[in-house]
Scaffold this motif. Structure first.
Motif, PDB file in Angstrom:
ATOM      1  N   VAL A   1       0.845  -1.199   0.000  1.00 54.57           N
ATOM      2  CA  VAL A   1       0.000   0.000   0.000  1.00 54.57           C
ATOM      3  C   VAL A   1       0.883   1.252   0.000  1.00 54.57           C
TER       4      VAL A   1
ATOM      5  N   ASP B   1      -3.389   6.517  -9.800  1.00 55.62           N
ATOM      6  CA  ASP B   1      -4.065   6.253  -8.542  1.00 55.62           C
ATOM      7  C   ASP B   1      -3.519   5.019  -7.817  1.00 55.62           C
TER       8      ASP B   1
ATOM      9  N   ASP C   1      -5.006   3.020  -5.879  1.00 60.61           N
ATOM     10  CA  ASP C   1      -5.925   1.887  -5.966  1.00 60.61           C
ATOM     11  C   ASP C   1      -5.655   1.032  -7.204  1.00 60.61           C
TER      12      ASP C   1
ATOM     13  N   ILE D   1      -2.727  -1.191  -6.186  1.00 62.76           N
ATOM     14  CA  ILE D   1      -3.145  -2.145  -5.150  1.00 62.76           C
ATOM     15  C   ILE D   1      -4.022  -3.235  -5.765  1.00 62.76           C
ATOM     16  N   ASN D   2      -4.986  -2.835  -6.577  1.00 65.72           N
ATOM     17  CA  ASN D   2      -5.879  -3.814  -7.213  1.00 65.72           C
ATOM     18  C   ASN D   2      -5.124  -4.720  -8.183  1.00 65.72           C
TER      19      ASN D   2
END
Length: 114
Positions: free
Chosen positions: A65, A78, A80, A83-84
């Motif tokens: 993260v 981003d 996210d 992370i995704n």
């Protein structure tokens, strides 16, 4: 898993895993190439060691993260997304691990008895 009556589950695109999972490091490598930036430049911009970034780019280290947030700050992509992507890669790799799949099957057998 998505199910549609009359269609085999493995014929639905969302149910099919890629032949070879893509580690997020490959995307970072492509992004750096597109921007004309070196790994050393990005590592310096992120305030991290070159060797850690190189391990991520070569798929030897996962994107945490914290690294995802640092990439967002440095590249404007981003956190996210990173992370995704890491989560999907890790999940796909786990699905290919026969030892782990065997362990899951044992857990399911024990849980079914309870």
């Amino acid at each position: 898993m998505i199910h549609i009556d009359g269609v085999k589950d493995n014929m639905i695109a969302n149910n099919v895993d890629p032949f070879e999972p893509t580690h997020p490091g490959e995307v970072i490598r492509d992004e750096l190439e597109d921007r004309g930036m070196s790994q050393r430049q990005l590592a310096k911009k992120m305030g991290m060691s070159y060797s850690v970034l190189n391990d991520i780019i070569n798929g030897k280290r996962d994107i945490s993260v914290e690294y995802a947030m640092m990439l967002e700050a440095a590249l404007g992509i981003d956190a996210d997304f990173w992370i995704n992507m890491q989560t999907q890669y890790s999940k796909q790799m786990a699905k290919r691990d026969k030892g782990f799949l065997s362990k899951l099957e044992n857990i399911r057998r024990v849980a079914a008895v309870l």
